[in-house]
Design a protein around this motif. Structure first.
Motif, PDB file in Angstrom:
ATOM      1  N   GLY A   1     -95.389  37.254 -16.372  1.00 17.34           N
ATOM      2  CA  GLY A   1     -95.361  38.223 -17.448  1.00 17.34           C
ATOM      3  C   GLY A   1     -94.724  39.549 -17.075  1.00 17.34           C
ATOM      4  N   LEU A   2     -93.978  39.574 -15.977  1.00 20.91           N
ATOM      5  CA  LEU A   2     -93.304  40.805 -15.570  1.00 20.91           C
ATOM      6  C   LEU A   2     -92.101  41.054 -16.473  1.00 20.91           C
ATOM      7  N   SER A   3     -91.688  42.286 -16.564  1.00 23.64           N
ATOM      8  CA  SER A   3     -90.472  42.606 -17.290  1.00 23.64           C
ATOM      9  C   SER A   3     -89.287  42.089 -16.482  1.00 23.64           C
ATOM     10  N   ALA A   4     -88.508  41.194 -17.083  1.00 24.79           N
ATOM     11  CA  ALA A   4     -87.349  40.637 -16.379  1.00 24.79           C
ATOM     12  C   ALA A   4     -86.371  41.746 -15.996  1.00 24.79           C
ATOM     13  N   ASN A   5     -86.135  42.675 -16.913  1.00 20.24           N
ATOM     14  CA  ASN A   5     -85.200  43.776 -16.624  1.00 20.24           C
ATOM     15  C   ASN A   5     -85.683  44.648 -15.481  1.00 20.24           C
ATOM     16  N   ASP A   6     -86.982  44.985 -15.483  1.00 13.54           N
ATOM     17  CA  ASP A   6     -87.534  45.805 -14.398  1.00 13.54           C
ATOM     18  C   ASP A   6     -87.429  45.074 -13.062  1.00 13.54           C
ATOM     19  N   ALA A   7     -87.703  43.764 -13.084  1.00 13.85           N
ATOM     20  CA  ALA A   7     -87.617  42.975 -11.850  1.00 13.85           C
ATOM     21  C   ALA A   7     -86.193  42.963 -11.317  1.00 13.85           C
ATOM     22  N   VAL A   8     -85.221  42.734 -12.194  1.00 16.89           N
ATOM     23  CA  VAL A   8     -83.808  42.709 -11.787  1.00 16.89           C
ATOM     24  C   VAL A   8     -83.396  44.060 -11.235  1.00 16.89           C
ATOM     25  N   ASP A   9     -83.741  45.132 -11.943  1.00 21.49           N
ATOM     26  CA  ASP A   9     -83.374  46.473 -11.484  1.00 21.49           C
ATOM     27  C   ASP A   9     -83.971  46.778 -10.120  1.00 21.49           C
ATOM     28  N   ALA A  10     -85.241  46.419  -9.924  1.00 17.72           N
ATOM     29  CA  ALA A  10     -85.911  46.695  -8.650  1.00 17.72           C
ATOM     30  C   ALA A  10     -85.291  45.877  -7.507  1.00 17.72           C
ATOM     31  N   LEU A  11     -84.954  44.616  -7.778  1.00 16.41           N
ATOM     32  CA  LEU A  11     -84.310  43.791  -6.752  1.00 16.41           C
ATOM     33  C   LEU A  11     -82.940  44.363  -6.380  1.00 16.41           C
ATOM     34  N   GLN A  12     -82.166  44.781  -7.381  1.00 19.60           N
ATOM     35  CA  GLN A  12     -80.837  45.329  -7.103  1.00 19.60           C
ATOM     36  C   GLN A  12     -80.937  46.649  -6.340  1.00 19.60           C
ATOM     37  N   GLU A  13     -81.928  47.457  -6.707  1.00 20.59           N
ATOM     38  CA  GLU A  13     -82.120  48.731  -6.007  1.00 20.59           C
ATOM     39  C   GLU A  13     -82.448  48.482  -4.535  1.00 20.59           C
ATOM     40  N   ARG A  14     -83.351  47.538  -4.262  1.00 20.90           N
ATOM     41  CA  ARG A  14     -83.708  47.221  -2.875  1.00 20.90           C
ATOM     42  C   ARG A  14     -82.518  46.641  -2.128  1.00 20.90           C
ATOM     43  N   GLU A  15     -81.768  45.770  -2.789  1.00 24.25           N
ATOM     44  CA  GLU A  15     -80.626  45.119  -2.146  1.00 24.25           C
ATOM     45  C   GLU A  15     -79.540  46.131  -1.792  1.00 24.25           C
ATOM     46  N   SER A  16     -79.451  47.220  -2.551  1.00 25.34           N
ATOM     47  CA  SER A  16     -78.445  48.247  -2.264  1.00 25.34           C
ATOM     48  C   SER A  16     -78.720  48.939  -0.923  1.00 25.34           C
ATOM     49  N   LEU A  17     -79.937  48.820  -0.427  1.00 29.32           N
ATOM     50  CA  LEU A  17     -80.278  49.391   0.882  1.00 29.32           C
ATOM     51  C   LEU A  17     -79.787  48.504   2.022  1.00 29.32           C
ATOM     52  N   GLY A  18     -79.536  47.244   1.744  1.00 29.54           N
ATOM     53  CA  GLY A  18     -79.067  46.284   2.732  1.00 29.54           C
ATOM     54  C   GLY A  18     -79.412  44.888   2.278  1.00 29.54           C
ATOM     55  N   PRO A  19     -78.551  43.927   2.611  1.00 33.56           N
ATOM     56  CA  PRO A  19     -78.772  42.552   2.161  1.00 33.56           C
ATOM     57  C   PRO A  19     -80.073  41.963   2.709  1.00 33.56           C
ATOM     58  N   THR A  20     -80.713  41.137   1.884  1.00 30.97           N
ATOM     59  CA  THR A  20     -81.967  40.498   2.281  1.00 30.97           C
ATOM     60  C   THR A  20     -81.760  39.035   2.664  1.00 30.97           C
ATOM     61  N   GLY A  21     -80.512  38.656   2.909  1.00 31.76           N
ATOM     62  CA  GLY A  21     -80.218  37.321   3.430  1.00 31.76           C
ATOM     63  C   GLY A  21     -80.550  37.322   4.913  1.00 31.76           C
ATOM     64  N   VAL A  22     -81.552  36.538   5.301  1.00 25.85           N
ATOM     65  CA  VAL A  22     -82.063  36.590   6.672  1.00 25.85           C
ATOM     66  C   VAL A  22     -81.431  35.555   7.598  1.00 25.85           C
ATOM     67  N   GLY A  23     -80.538  34.737   7.068  1.00 25.63           N
ATOM     68  CA  GLY A  23     -79.871  33.743   7.897  1.00 25.63           C
ATOM     69  C   GLY A  23     -80.375  32.342   7.646  1.00 25.63           C
ATOM     70  N   HIS A  24     -79.618  31.365   8.124  1.00 21.97           N
ATOM     71  CA  HIS A  24     -79.957  29.945   8.005  1.00 21.97           C
ATOM     72  C   HIS A  24     -80.103  29.510   6.555  1.00 21.97           C
ATOM     73  N   GLY A  25     -79.339  30.153   5.640  1.00 23.71           N
ATOM     74  CA  GLY A  25     -79.363  29.761   4.244  1.00 23.71           C
ATOM     75  C   GLY A  25     -80.533  30.297   3.445  1.00 23.71           C
ATOM     76  N   VAL A  26     -81.241  31.288   4.000  1.00 22.41           N
ATOM     77  CA  VAL A  26     -82.452  31.813   3.373  1.00 22.41           C
ATOM     78  C   VAL A  26     -82.265  33.283   3.008  1.00 22.41           C
ATOM     79  N   ALA A  27     -82.743  33.648   1.819  1.00 23.62           N
ATOM     80  CA  ALA A  27     -82.784  35.051   1.398  1.00 23.62           C
ATOM     81  C   ALA A  27     -84.205  35.388   0.963  1.00 23.62           C
ATOM     82  N   LEU A  28     -84.630  36.607   1.282  1.00 28.00           N
ATOM     83  CA  LEU A  28     -85.975  37.063   0.941  1.00 28.00           C
ATOM     84  C   LEU A  28     -85.909  38.394   0.186  1.00 28.00           C
ATOM     85  N   PRO A  29     -85.308  38.393  -1.007  1.00 31.22           N
ATOM     86  CA  PRO A  29     -85.276  39.638  -1.766  1.00 31.22           C
ATOM     87  C   PRO A  29     -86.697  40.066  -2.134  1.00 31.22           C
TER      88      PRO A  29
END
Length: 154
Positions: A37-65
């Motif tokens: 029941g989270l706001s999809a827009n808020d979730a997307v904005d928050a993920l993009q904001e965090r990702e702008s600090l640095g990629p969350t791809g941790v290697g071996h085909g895995v990402a942990l946004p």
């Protein structure tokens, strides 16, 4: 804390093709909306904001946004398996096909870090990732992610 307390079965999806990181975050937002029941827009904005600090791809085909959101009171997760891996600017430059996103309350502090550590440990387990890649049924993927994995001595 275990993954079954963070990840609902409804928040596990298989996606055939994602064309960009932005589209992936939109898919994660939709899963977070449907599952929690989270706001999809808020979730997307928050993920993009965090990702702008640095990629969350941790290697071996895995990402942990991950992101912090107003309006939630506990840490929740969303898992996507991407059938055609996506370039994610990961540390090892490998495309990503397994994505485990976390959403935490703004003031969650240690709880967010504990959840992130748990997800990271789980997704670093080569056996778990192998099982995830070998299955495409969301219920099976949820079962693999939430089964208790015995701790190994260091």
């Amino acid at each position: 804390m275990d993954l079954s307390s963070i990840l609902k079965p409804e928040a596990v999806k298989v996606i055939a093709n994602v064309t960009s990181k932005k589209r992936l975050f939109q898919d994660l937002g939709e899963v977070a909306c449907a599952g929690y029941g989270l706001s999809a827009n808020d979730a997307v904005d928050a993920l993009q904001e965090r990702e702008s600090l640095g990629p969350t791809g941790v290697g071996h085909g895995v990402a942990l946004p991950h992101a912090r959101l107003d309006g939630i009171d506990t840490v929740v997760g969303a898992f996507l398996k991407i059938e055609r891996p996506l370039d994610f600017e990961s540390v090892d430059r490998q495309p990503v096909d397994l994505v485990f996103a976390l959403f935490a309350p703004v003031d969650s502090g240690v709880e967010h870090l504990k959840a992130l550590a748990l997800v990271s440990r789980t997704m670093r387990n080569a056996e778990v990732c192998e099982k995830l890649r070998a299955n495409s049924d969301p219920a099976t993927l949820h079962a693999i992610l939430t089964e208790q994995i015995p701790a190994r001595a260091a």
